[in-house]
Motif scaffolding. Structure first.
Motif, mmCIF file in Angstrom:
data_model
loop_
_atom_site.group_PDB
_atom_site.id
_atom_site.type_symbol
_atom_site.label_atom_id
_atom_site.label_comp_id
_atom_site.label_asym_id
_atom_site.label_seq_id
_atom_site.Cartn_x
_atom_site.Cartn_y
_atom_site.Cartn_z
ATOM 1 N N ILE A 93 26.671 35.277 27.206
ATOM 2 C CA ILE A 93 26.932 35.753 25.847
ATOM 3 C C ILE A 93 28.252 35.182 25.328
ATOM 4 N N GLY A 94 29.293 35.263 26.141
ATOM 5 C CA GLY A 94 30.586 34.709 25.736
ATOM 6 C C GLY A 94 30.504 33.212 25.485
ATOM 7 N N GLY A 95 29.797 32.487 26.336
ATOM 8 C CA GLY A 95 29.654 31.052 26.165
ATOM 9 C C GLY A 95 28.917 30.687 24.890
ATOM 10 N N PHE A 96 27.847 31.397 24.608
ATOM 11 C CA PHE A 96 27.100 31.103 23.382
ATOM 12 C C PHE A 96 27.939 31.403 22.137
ATOM 13 N N PHE A 97 28.728 32.473 22.177
ATOM 14 C CA PHE A 97 29.607 32.760 21.040
ATOM 15 C C PHE A 97 30.655 31.661 20.860
ATOM 16 N N LEU A 98 31.199 31.169 21.959
ATOM 17 C CA LEU A 98 32.169 30.078 21.858
ATOM 18 C C LEU A 98 31.521 28.815 21.286
ATOM 19 N N ILE A 99 30.329 28.496 21.755
ATOM 20 C CA ILE A 99 29.635 27.299 21.268
ATOM 21 C C ILE A 99 29.352 27.421 19.772
ATOM 22 N N ILE A 100 28.843 28.561 19.356
ATOM 23 C CA ILE A 100 28.525 28.771 17.939
ATOM 24 C C ILE A 100 29.797 28.729 17.089
ATOM 25 N N ALA A 101 30.868 29.380 17.567
ATOM 26 C CA ALA A 101 32.130 29.365 16.813
ATOM 27 C C ALA A 101 32.683 27.948 16.707
ATOM 28 N N GLY A 102 32.563 27.167 17.774
ATOM 29 C CA GLY A 102 33.037 25.787 17.734
ATOM 30 C C GLY A 102 32.242 24.933 16.771
ATOM 31 N N ILE A 103 30.938 25.095 16.768
ATOM 32 C CA ILE A 103 30.083 24.333 15.838
ATOM 33 C C ILE A 103 30.390 24.730 14.402
ATOM 34 N N MET A 104 30.534 26.023 14.165
ATOM 35 C CA MET A 104 30.865 26.474 12.808
ATOM 36 C C MET A 104 32.216 25.917 12.374
ATOM 37 N N GLY A 105 33.171 25.871 13.308
ATOM 38 C CA GLY A 105 34.490 25.341 12.984
ATOM 39 C C GLY A 105 34.460 23.857 12.662
ATOM 40 N N LEU A 106 33.531 23.127 13.293
ATOM 41 C CA LEU A 106 33.405 21.692 12.984
ATOM 42 C C LEU A 106 33.036 21.475 11.523
ATOM 43 N N PHE A 107 32.197 22.343 11.012
ATOM 44 C CA PHE A 107 31.763 22.202 9.630
ATOM 45 C C PHE A 107 32.708 22.872 8.634
ATOM 46 N N ALA A 108 33.403 23.917 9.067
ATOM 47 C CA ALA A 108 34.206 24.706 8.130
ATOM 48 C C ALA A 108 35.655 24.234 8.020
ATOM 49 N N ARG A 109 36.162 23.558 9.023
ATOM 50 C CA ARG A 109 37.571 23.178 9.018
ATOM 51 C C ARG A 109 37.745 21.710 8.709
ATOM 52 N N GLU A 110 38.900 21.397 8.178
ATOM 53 C CA GLU A 110 39.222 20.010 7.869
ATOM 54 C C GLU A 110 40.339 19.546 8.790
ATOM 55 N N GLY A 111 40.455 18.258 8.969
ATOM 56 C CA GLY A 111 41.539 17.691 9.756
ATOM 57 C C GLY A 111 41.106 17.364 11.163
ATOM 58 N N THR A 112 41.677 16.307 11.692
ATOM 59 C CA THR A 112 41.315 15.825 13.019
ATOM 60 C C THR A 112 41.704 16.821 14.102
ATOM 61 N N LEU A 113 42.887 17.421 13.985
ATOM 62 C CA LEU A 113 43.344 18.370 14.999
ATOM 63 C C LEU A 113 42.420 19.586 15.071
ATOM 64 N N ASN A 114 42.015 20.111 13.919
ATOM 65 C CA ASN A 114 41.095 21.251 13.898
ATOM 66 C C ASN A 114 39.729 20.872 14.460
ATOM 67 N N LYS A 115 39.254 19.682 14.153
ATOM 68 C CA LYS A 115 37.962 19.230 14.683
ATOM 69 C C LYS A 115 38.049 19.088 16.203
ATOM 70 N N GLY A 116 39.173 18.540 16.670
ATOM 71 C CA GLY A 116 39.359 18.384 18.115
ATOM 72 C C GLY A 116 39.404 19.706 18.838
ATOM 73 N N SER A 117 40.088 20.680 18.253
ATOM 74 C CA SER A 117 40.157 21.995 18.899
ATOM 75 C C SER A 117 38.773 22.650 18.944
ATOM 76 N N ASN A 118 37.965 22.405 17.921
ATOM 77 C CA ASN A 118 36.616 22.970 17.927
ATOM 78 C C ASN A 118 35.726 22.293 18.958
#
Length: 169
Positions: A93-118
């Motif tokens: 459950i924790g892993g799936f939430f992290l994966i989903i949050a990371g994917i959402m962050g790829l689309f929602a955030r701007e900038g290379t550093l934010n994309k890298g962290s996601n």
């Protein structure tokens, strides 16, 4: 500093004991988890009987949750398999939430550093899911718990309580 050193030594010893005696360690965790849930069940059942005169609907809900908690607590009590299953589900459950949050962050955030962290968050989610598949094995689960205790015990050697108190004030 003295308290942290003693606590660090005790934590490392506990971690080594968990790794040395994995089944006993997981059995102990299952007994404690089962007892905790049984105590919650008793509390819910007492709330059910205490609230009957005030609100029968809420009282029935307390009763149902109390019975479910009692069944779960008895099922957890001393069951190595049940603790392993719950631990692996927690990892999944924790892993799936992290994966989903990371994917959402790829689309929602701007900038290379934010994309890298996601991307790192997605990779950590994948590692979490992999840990979930290994947590089915009680030996591996004990190894994870023991290693985390050892790492925490070692880190306690490097924490200076006087510096921590100065930074808080």
């Amino acid at each position: 500093m003295q308290n942290n050193t003693l606590l660090g030594i005790l934590t490392i010893i506990l971690g080594l004991l968990v790794i040395t005696f994995p089944l006993f360690s997981i059995f102990t965790v299952s007994v404690l988890a089962g007892l905790g849930v049984i105590f919650i069940a008793i509390w819910l059942l007492s709330l059910s009987f205490g609230s009957w005169a005030l609100n029968k609907g809420v009282s029935i809900l307390y009763l149902l949750f109390g019975i479910m908690a009692l069944i779960l607590g008895l099922g957890l009590f001393g069951s190595i398999v049940a603790i392993s299953v719950l631990a692996s589900l927690w990892f999944y459950i924790g892993g799936f939430f992290l994966i989903i949050a990371g994917i959402m962050g790829l689309f929602a955030r701007e900038g290379t550093l934010n994309k890298g962290s996601n991307v790192i968050i997605i990779l950590l989610g994948i590692i979490y899911v992999l840990l979930g598949s290994w947590a089915w094995d009680p030996y591996f689960l004990a190894l994870i718990i023991g290693l985390s205790l050892i790492v925490d015990g070692i880190s306690l050697f490097f924490v200076n309580t006087s510096e921590k108190m100065e930074s808080e004030s």
